[in-house]
Design a protein around this motif. Sequence first.
Motif, PDB file in Angstrom:
ATOM      1  N   GLY A   1       3.450   5.139  12.946  1.00 33.75           N
ATOM      2  CA  GLY A   1       4.300   3.616  13.636  1.00 33.75           C
ATOM      3  C   GLY A   1       4.924   3.048  12.225  1.00 33.75           C
ATOM      4  N   GLY A   2       6.070   2.007  12.259  1.00 33.09           N
ATOM      5  CA  GLY A   2       6.771   1.706  11.682  1.00 33.09           C
ATOM      6  C   GLY A   2       6.154   0.887  10.405  1.00 33.09           C
ATOM      7  N   LYS A   3       4.934   0.019  10.742  1.00 28.88           N
ATOM      8  CA  LYS A   3       4.459  -0.648   9.568  1.00 28.88           C
ATOM      9  C   LYS A   3       4.022   0.158   8.282  1.00 28.88           C
ATOM     10  CE  LYS A   3       2.521  -3.468  13.053  1.00 28.88           C
ATOM     11  NZ  LYS A   3       1.328  -4.159  13.579  1.00 28.88           N
TER      12      LYS A   3
ATOM     13  N   GLN B   1       0.936  -1.366   0.129  1.00 31.66           N
ATOM     14  CA  GLN B   1       0.117  -0.121   0.171  1.00 31.66           C
ATOM     15  C   GLN B   1       0.892   0.978   0.071  1.00 31.66           C
ATOM     16  OE1 GLN B   1      -2.105  -0.350   3.767  1.00 31.66           O
ATOM     17  NE2 GLN B   1      -4.194  -0.025   2.739  1.00 31.66           N
ATOM     18  N   SER B   2       0.319   2.345  -0.498  1.00 28.70           N
ATOM     19  CA  SER B   2       0.892   3.606  -0.342  1.00 28.70           C
ATOM     20  C   SER B   2       1.296   4.043   1.007  1.00 28.70           C
ATOM     21  CB  SER B   2       0.530   4.592  -1.255  1.00 28.70           C
ATOM     22  OG  SER B   2      -0.580   5.112  -0.497  1.00 28.70           O
ATOM     23  N   PHE B   3       2.290   4.947   1.459  1.00 28.44           N
ATOM     24  CA  PHE B   3       2.326   5.158   2.719  1.00 28.44           C
ATOM     25  C   PHE B   3       1.120   5.886   3.149  1.00 28.44           C
ATOM     26  CE2 PHE B   3       3.169   8.533   6.000  1.00 28.44           C
ATOM     27  CZ  PHE B   3       4.099   7.699   6.803  1.00 28.44           C
ATOM     28  N   PRO B   4       0.469   7.096   2.463  1.00 30.65           N
ATOM     29  CA  PRO B   4      -0.803   7.608   3.111  1.00 30.65           C
ATOM     30  C   PRO B   4      -2.093   6.604   3.365  1.00 30.65           C
ATOM     31  CG  PRO B   4       0.025   8.803   1.145  1.00 30.65           C
ATOM     32  CD  PRO B   4       0.821   7.666   1.151  1.00 30.65           C
ATOM     33  N   GLU B   5      -2.171   5.645   2.380  1.00 29.71           N
ATOM     34  CA  GLU B   5      -3.016   4.648   2.761  1.00 29.71           C
ATOM     35  C   GLU B   5      -2.799   3.894   3.953  1.00 29.71           C
ATOM     36  OE1 GLU B   5      -4.666   3.166  -1.775  1.00 29.71           O
ATOM     37  OE2 GLU B   5      -2.566   2.515  -1.152  1.00 29.71           O
ATOM     38  N   ALA B   6      -1.590   3.296   4.122  1.00 32.67           N
ATOM     39  CA  ALA B   6      -1.328   2.405   5.143  1.00 32.67           C
ATOM     40  C   ALA B   6      -1.249   3.456   6.491  1.00 32.67           C
ATOM     41  CB  ALA B   6       0.073   1.986   5.102  1.00 32.67           C
ATOM     42  N   ALA B   7      -0.914   4.752   6.276  1.00 32.76           N
ATOM     43  CA  ALA B   7      -0.996   5.498   7.623  1.00 32.76           C
ATOM     44  C   ALA B   7      -2.441   5.946   8.110  1.00 32.76           C
ATOM     45  CB  ALA B   7      -0.431   6.903   7.230  1.00 32.76           C
ATOM     46  N   HIS B   8      -3.408   5.856   7.106  1.00 35.88           N
ATOM     47  CA  HIS B   8      -4.613   5.851   7.487  1.00 35.88           C
ATOM     48  C   HIS B   8      -5.052   4.932   8.409  1.00 35.88           C
ATOM     49  CE1 HIS B   8      -6.329   9.536   5.584  1.00 35.88           C
ATOM     50  NE2 HIS B   8      -5.837   9.152   4.608  1.00 35.88           N
ATOM     51  N   THR B   9      -4.644   3.552   8.242  1.00 32.99           N
ATOM     52  CA  THR B   9      -5.281   2.388   8.877  1.00 32.99           C
ATOM     53  C   THR B   9      -4.127   2.540  10.186  1.00 32.99           C
ATOM     54  OG1 THR B   9      -4.964   1.299   6.856  1.00 32.99           O
ATOM     55  CG2 THR B   9      -5.502  -0.057   8.885  1.00 32.99           C
TER      56      THR B   9
ATOM     57  N   ASP C   1      -5.332   3.197  14.815  1.00 36.16           N
ATOM     58  CA  ASP C   1      -4.940   2.419  15.877  1.00 36.16           C
ATOM     59  C   ASP C   1      -4.473   3.053  17.227  1.00 36.16           C
ATOM     60  OD1 ASP C   1      -3.910   0.190  17.413  1.00 36.16           O
ATOM     61  OD2 ASP C   1      -2.731  -0.735  15.839  1.00 36.16           O
ATOM     62  N   THR C   2      -5.502   3.427  17.896  1.00 37.32           N
ATOM     63  CA  THR C   2      -5.213   4.057  19.221  1.00 37.32           C
ATOM     64  C   THR C   2      -4.290   3.805  20.105  1.00 37.32           C
ATOM     65  OG1 THR C   2      -7.423   3.579  20.030  1.00 37.32           O
ATOM     66  CG2 THR C   2      -7.334   5.651  18.855  1.00 37.32           C
ATOM     67  N   GLN C   3      -4.362   2.138  20.254  1.00 38.17           N
ATOM     68  CA  GLN C   3      -3.374   1.608  21.208  1.00 38.17           C
ATOM     69  C   GLN C   3      -2.004   1.754  20.603  1.00 38.17           C
ATOM     70  OE1 GLN C   3      -4.261  -0.731  24.003  1.00 38.17           O
ATOM     71  NE2 GLN C   3      -2.154   0.002  24.402  1.00 38.17           N
ATOM     72  N   GLN C   4      -1.945   1.550  19.431  1.00 37.24           N
ATOM     73  CA  GLN C   4      -0.220   1.865  18.846  1.00 37.24           C
ATOM     74  C   GLN C   4       0.120   2.972  18.788  1.00 37.24           C
ATOM     75  OE1 GLN C   4       1.319  -0.043  15.320  1.00 37.24           O
ATOM     76  NE2 GLN C   4       1.308   1.821  14.221  1.00 37.24           N
TER      77      GLN C   4
ATOM     78  N   PRO D   1       7.190  -5.885  12.551  1.00 40.92           N
ATOM     79  CA  PRO D   1       7.793  -4.956  13.496  1.00 40.92           C
ATOM     80  C   PRO D   1       7.436  -3.571  13.148  1.00 40.92           C
ATOM     81  CG  PRO D   1       9.590  -6.212  12.126  1.00 40.92           C
ATOM     82  CD  PRO D   1       8.206  -6.511  11.544  1.00 40.92           C
ATOM     83  N   SER D   2       7.207  -2.809  14.457  1.00 47.89           N
ATOM     84  CA  SER D   2       6.999  -1.422  14.220  1.00 47.89           C
ATOM     85  C   SER D   2       7.914  -0.321  14.411  1.00 47.89           C
ATOM     86  CB  SER D   2       5.683  -1.031  15.029  1.00 47.89           C
ATOM     87  OG  SER D   2       6.035  -1.530  16.386  1.00 47.89           O
ATOM     88  N   HIS D   3       9.258  -1.010  14.821  1.00 46.19           N
ATOM     89  CA  HIS D   3      10.224  -0.138  15.363  1.00 46.19           C
ATOM     90  C   HIS D   3      11.505  -0.813  15.020  1.00 46.19           C
ATOM     91  CE1 HIS D   3      12.802   2.499  17.862  1.00 46.19           C
ATOM     92  NE2 HIS D   3      11.907   3.366  18.010  1.00 46.19           N
ATOM     93  N   ILE D   4      12.562  -0.200  14.787  1.00 43.15           N
ATOM     94  CA  ILE D   4      13.936  -0.838  14.547  1.00 43.15           C
ATOM     95  C   ILE D   4      14.485  -1.553  15.816  1.00 43.15           C
ATOM     96  CG2 ILE D   4      16.048  -0.503  13.849  1.00 43.15           C
ATOM     97  CD1 ILE D   4      15.519   1.494  11.797  1.00 43.15           C
TER      98      ILE D   4
END
Lengths: 508, 207
Positions: free
Chosen positions: A348-350, A26-34, A38-41, A168-171
């Motif tokens: 987040g990283g994903k 997915q493009s970054f803007p699409e993935a970023a919307h999801t 995610d309020t927990q993340q 992973p969401s962070h290095i």
Amino acid sequence: MSSAFLGFPTPPPRAPYATGHLRGDQSFPEAAHTALDDTQQRRNLGKATATIRGKRDQVADELPDWEELRSAGSALKADVLARLPELLERFEREVTERGGVVHWARDADEANEIVTRLVADKDSDEVLKVKSMATQEIGLNEHLGSAGISPVETDLAELIVQLGADRPSHILVPAIHRNRAEIRDIFLREMPGVDPNLDDDPVRLAEEARKYLRSKFMSTRVAISGANFGVADTGTLSVVESEGNGRMCLTMPETLITVMGIEKLVPSFTDLEVFLQLLPRSSTGERMNPYTSMWTGVTEGDGPEEFHLVLLDNGRSATLADGVGREALQCIRCSACLNVCPVYERTGGKAYGSTYPGPIGAVLTPQLAGMHESRDDPNASLPYASSLCGACYDVCPVKIDIPSLLVELRHQHVEQSRYTAEAAMMRASSLAMSSAKRFTKAQRASRLGRVLGGADGRISALPPPLNAWTSARDLPAPPKRTFREWWDSEDGREAVRAARREAERGES
Amino acid sequence: MNARDVVLGRVRDALAAAPPEPVTVPREYRGGRESSGEQRLELLVDRLGEYRADVYRCSVAETASTVAEALGDARLVAVPGGLDASWTEEFTGRVEVDSAESPVRWLEDVDGVVTSSAVTCAETGTVFLDAAGDQGRRALTLVPDLHVCVVDLSSVVLGVPEAVGRLDPVRPTTMISGPSATSDIELDRVEGVHGPRTLRVVVRVDG
């Protein structure tokens, strides 16, 4: 120029389009919307990045020569890149002389095949793994799995990610998006032999992971690692870690396989004095990480009997070919730029779709794997995943000018692609601005944009192709009148008169 | 062409496409600093404390009693073959000498381990082990849950450059800064996921 002309060099190829983890779906803007939903993340990431940020500032400020160390680190890495062929050959010779076996891999597929063959040669259907960006980049776990070999991640966070069939969401803290209750559930569901009465106390959770992995360390004969540094003049390799799982993987099995990107060299052993100060302070905000292991080839009676080193290209030489973008290869993977990035903190990283997230990932990923192979390549969106605020440059221990590199990549993307909204807009505005009459007309026409603005006077969605801009940003609706119309109007003239009166009063 | 020649060829092509400027590395950072014993000791004790490592100060003559105290209620202790045997004389439990021939598994039954050290960096609280005879193979200080490490103040230096300068690059080297730790669960620090959960450093102030 005195050097002989040897013909035009061929630009080295990028990492293959679809292997490994250098491109999301997915493009970054699409993935970023999801991710934003995610309020927990968002809560977990906000807390984590703020904490590490504070610690990093404190321990970096503690060293009066921090800036001098940064300058030395940056120059050392630039020197490595400038002399890479010679240093790689030296490094290979030293490793070989000390009993190691060096393999070269053009890309992810080749590296995966080498590692899988080495593991299969040992009749091993299970391998230990210490967290490694390089093996994650090439998708080694998936490849081993398809060959019937189970990779066991031994870093606690990587294990949580692996057992949770997650990404992973962070290095540095890959499972930071998970809270303790989620981790407890994952362990209860996926970890063999776990205590069924397990609660969510971090000490108890770590204890269960220790028990489970201890048995693996005692019985598995092959381990795979990455490397933080390879020392060209001695053939020494180094892994920097906290938990001791690195030490376990590097010393307990009979065979050790290390996968290392060709850019991870430092010129000489002494130069580690610079990076061993820069890396822990930038990455976890500690004066030193709990454990650092250094080894050179094999040592009889201590550690693995066999050592294999896989040197990985996978787009690095292509990145090196760009005189501007090559600076990204100086990265020592500390993740300081992630922790200060306002964009990363919220998405987040994903959302970056790559093993390398955050500001450095937005520069490195498109260079390693390209960004224009198709019209809507997700990697083409990465150079725009930044507010260019510059915080990442300020904290980078090797002074990578990430904002300038992002701008350069945006430029390259616009040049290479005829289809972007930015390119279309730039062409339209250059046409409009080339004549005063056309400019006035265009300004009047832009007033039509007002119908798109909501009650708050902001436009959140434009029709294609301009939606590429508004998919990630709100745009203020155009004003009711152009500046010239206001200037010519009664209230415009009145405002000018009032200003003049004000100025005269001030002078008298 | 084999992969090696291809990759090296690509790297050469890349540099030919955009020739880099030669680089001079600025070395204005601190190194080779002189310091007093008290200064290094104070700094080291402070840093080790922050890592939640226990620190014991003693004289060379008090080594055996201090090591015994640091070993606490351990029953079975392993030592490297080259360790001074007098160091464990006052320990009342069993002492076994580790060797490369013993299977690593036996270390799982060991309560603690006593070793010497190669060099120590005060500013970061880091002890360097280089697998010399009195430090043993790397697994020895990794598998048991308690590590008692003897550090002579004369082997403590102020900063990282001073410490790295004293190392032999080709020896397998382990740098230890406090016990094993993780912050992977909600950034809560937890000691000992894999390595020793307890690190006790015995600093011999006249050694």
